[in-house]
Design an enzyme around this catalytic site. Structure first.
Site, PDB file in Angstrom:
ATOM      1  N   GLU A  49      45.281  38.247  37.420  1.00 58.94           N
ATOM      2  CA  GLU A  49      44.865  37.294  36.376  1.00 58.94           C
ATOM      3  C   GLU A  49      45.514  37.656  35.039  1.00 58.94           C
ATOM      4  O   GLU A  49      46.046  36.794  34.332  1.00 58.94           O
ATOM      5  CB  GLU A  49      43.349  37.274  36.247  1.00 58.94           C
ATOM      6  CG  GLU A  49      42.826  36.365  35.138  1.00 58.94           C
ATOM      7  CD  GLU A  49      41.544  36.866  34.522  1.00 58.94           C
ATOM      8  OE1 GLU A  49      41.464  36.899  33.274  1.00 58.94           O
ATOM      9  OE2 GLU A  49      40.629  37.245  35.276  1.00 58.94           O
ATOM     10  N   HIS A  50      45.493  38.929  34.703  1.00 64.60           N
ATOM     11  CA  HIS A  50      46.125  39.393  33.462  1.00 64.60           C
ATOM     12  C   HIS A  50      47.633  39.162  33.495  1.00 64.60           C
ATOM     13  O   HIS A  50      48.231  38.695  32.519  1.00 64.60           O
ATOM     14  CB  HIS A  50      45.856  40.890  33.259  1.00 64.60           C
ATOM     15  CG  HIS A  50      44.563  41.193  32.577  1.00 64.60           C
ATOM     16  ND1 HIS A  50      44.501  41.842  31.365  1.00 64.60           N
ATOM     17  CD2 HIS A  50      43.280  40.937  32.921  1.00 64.60           C
ATOM     18  CE1 HIS A  50      43.233  41.989  31.003  1.00 64.60           C
ATOM     19  NE2 HIS A  50      42.472  41.442  31.938  1.00 64.60           N
TER      20      HIS A  50
END
Length: 446
Positions: A49-50
């Protein structure tokens, strides 16, 4: 008007035209969460996600941030235990640009070595932040206790050790396994044309690789019994979570659980808030909440209080639970809870983000668009007998688990006080903590 399509590549697209608005909300829901990770890969989903914000073949991380800032848009994401969501909100005139950036991030991120190293450091700091926030950490301690060695008990963030050990090749392999159209729901709501949305989304998804996705989710098979976990930390207050396994989000009695939650501890008019806080002054914060997954769930009571009030708090909670199971609820309480939930649902429909989120989750969880009126009809049909029966099935004393964080000198008092809630003995687990996370971790582009 809402349209729902299953595209040729298996992606599910749901779109709602709301002509009177000037905004559009869009979300890409990916069928992967921390529950899908192997033990040694814990934290991978949140790590990806990051990384998807760190740049693509044609856009740097700064390009992505500045592009949304220049159009006054919002871009964000979150990771849960069973899915991941990337979402944005813009003016209608910037819809196509925002959609292009969102898809570019999800499908064309480059996973540079330097970005992996940087984000590992960021996430380690994030884990440290949660470990320094006992009111956040306690919910993960409770989850680990309740689900024990099952994947649902692992933290979404991972641990400092597992995150730092992640290898680029393993992360990319995991990403390629799950980030394909057949494993996605795309939800869009606002001032758009549904037919145009289908064309634009289809054009994008036909450019990317695709394959079927199989998720081997093993349901929890944990005999419920009293368990206790005590975490020693130097805190002013003792943090408590008391709870039990409960039902999945597709269970027929999910609406009964929502009403029960509202009456018992879901708001300032609830029994626990009025009794424990307002009448007896035993806690500043006390509430209940259900958590539901595809095949299981939990129901939890949270409270925080000063060490000298532990005994009275535990006795008060035990008394209220006994009354709830034995005497049930009143017609007035049910009516108030039903009206509150109905109002919240209708008011939530005034937000384009809420409308988009509701569509996306409805398709992801139930594979259909559930009309709001159908949900409200089910809520209004709940009776006092339903709630008392459900309470006696779920809030069973010998199923209750307790997690607590506090000073060493007060944790023994908590252990003794558990009998006030369970009326039974318990099995105490080790006083240690090596994992941290949160039920829903958000990543924001500033």
């Amino acid at each position: 008007m809402v349209d729902y399509w299953v595209l040729d590549n298996g992606a599910r697209l749901v779109s709602e035209e709301i002509p009177h608005l000037r905004s559009v909300a869009m979300g890409i829901y990916v069928g992967v969460g921390s529950r899908d990770e192997a033990d040694e890969m814990n934290g991978t989903t949140h790590f990806i996600e990051h990384l998807l914000f760190k740049g693509t073949a044609t856009r740097t991380a700064k390009d992505i941030a500045e592009a949304f800032e220049s159009i006054g848009g919002q871009l964000n994401a979150y990771t849960s235990k069973e899915y991941t969501c990337f979402y944005a909100r813009t003016l209608d005139e910037n819809f196509e640009e925002a959609l292009d950036i969102l898809f570019d991030m999800v499908f064309n991120s480059v996973f540079m070595d330097k970005d992996l190293l940087t984000e590992k450091g960021v996430i380690v700091e994030e884990i440290g932040m949660y470990e320094d926030s006992p009111d956040e950490l306690i919910h993960d301690v409770f989850s680990q206790l309740l689900w024990r060695n099952h994947a649902l008990g692992r933290p979404i963030l991972g641990t400092k050790e597992t995150v730092m050990a992640l290898k680029r090749e393993s992360v990319i392999e995991y990403y390629r396994q799950y980030y394909v159209p057949s494993n996605m729901v795309i939800a869009i709501a606002g001032n758009i044309n549904n037919s145009m949305v289908r064309i634009k989304v289809s054009e994008w998804l036909h450019r990317v690789q695709n394959h079927p996705v199989s998720r081997a989710k093993l349901p929890p098979d944990i005999p419920p019994k009293n368990e206790l976990r005590l975490i020693t930390k130097d805190t002013e207050q003792v943090q408590l979570c008391i709870g039990t396994p409960s039902i999945s989000y597709s269970h027929d009695e999910r609406h009964v659980q929502n009403i029960m939650n509202s009456i018992l501890g879901g708001g300032i008019g609830s029994r626990l808030f009025q009794t424990i806080r307002e009448e007896k002054g035993l806690a500043y914060s006390v509430y209940t909440y259900p958590t539901s997954y595809s095949d299981s769930g939990s129901f939890c009571i949270y409270a925080a209080t000063s060490p000298e009030k532990i005994n009275d708090l535990m006795a008060g909670l035990g008394e209220e639970l006994d009354k709830f199971r034995t005497n049930g609820v009143t017609a007035d309480e049910i009516n108030r809870a039903q009206r509150q939930i109905k109002a919240n649902m209708y008011l939530g429909m005034e937000s384009v983000m809420n409308r988009m989120s509701r569509l996306g989750k409805s398709v992801m969880f139930y594979d259909r668009i559930i009309p709001l009126e159908e949900v409200i009809d089910n809520i209004m049909a709940v009776t006092a007998d339903d709630i008392q029966r459900f309470a006696n099935q779920v809030l069973v004393p010998d199923k209750l688990c307790l997690a607590a964080i506090g000073g060493k000198e007060v944790l023994s008092v908590v252990e003794k006080g558990l009998s006030s809630v369970t009326r039974m003995g318990c099995h105490s687990s080790s006083n240690s903590w090596s994992e941290s996370g949160c039920s829903q971790v958000r990543h924001r582009v500033q």
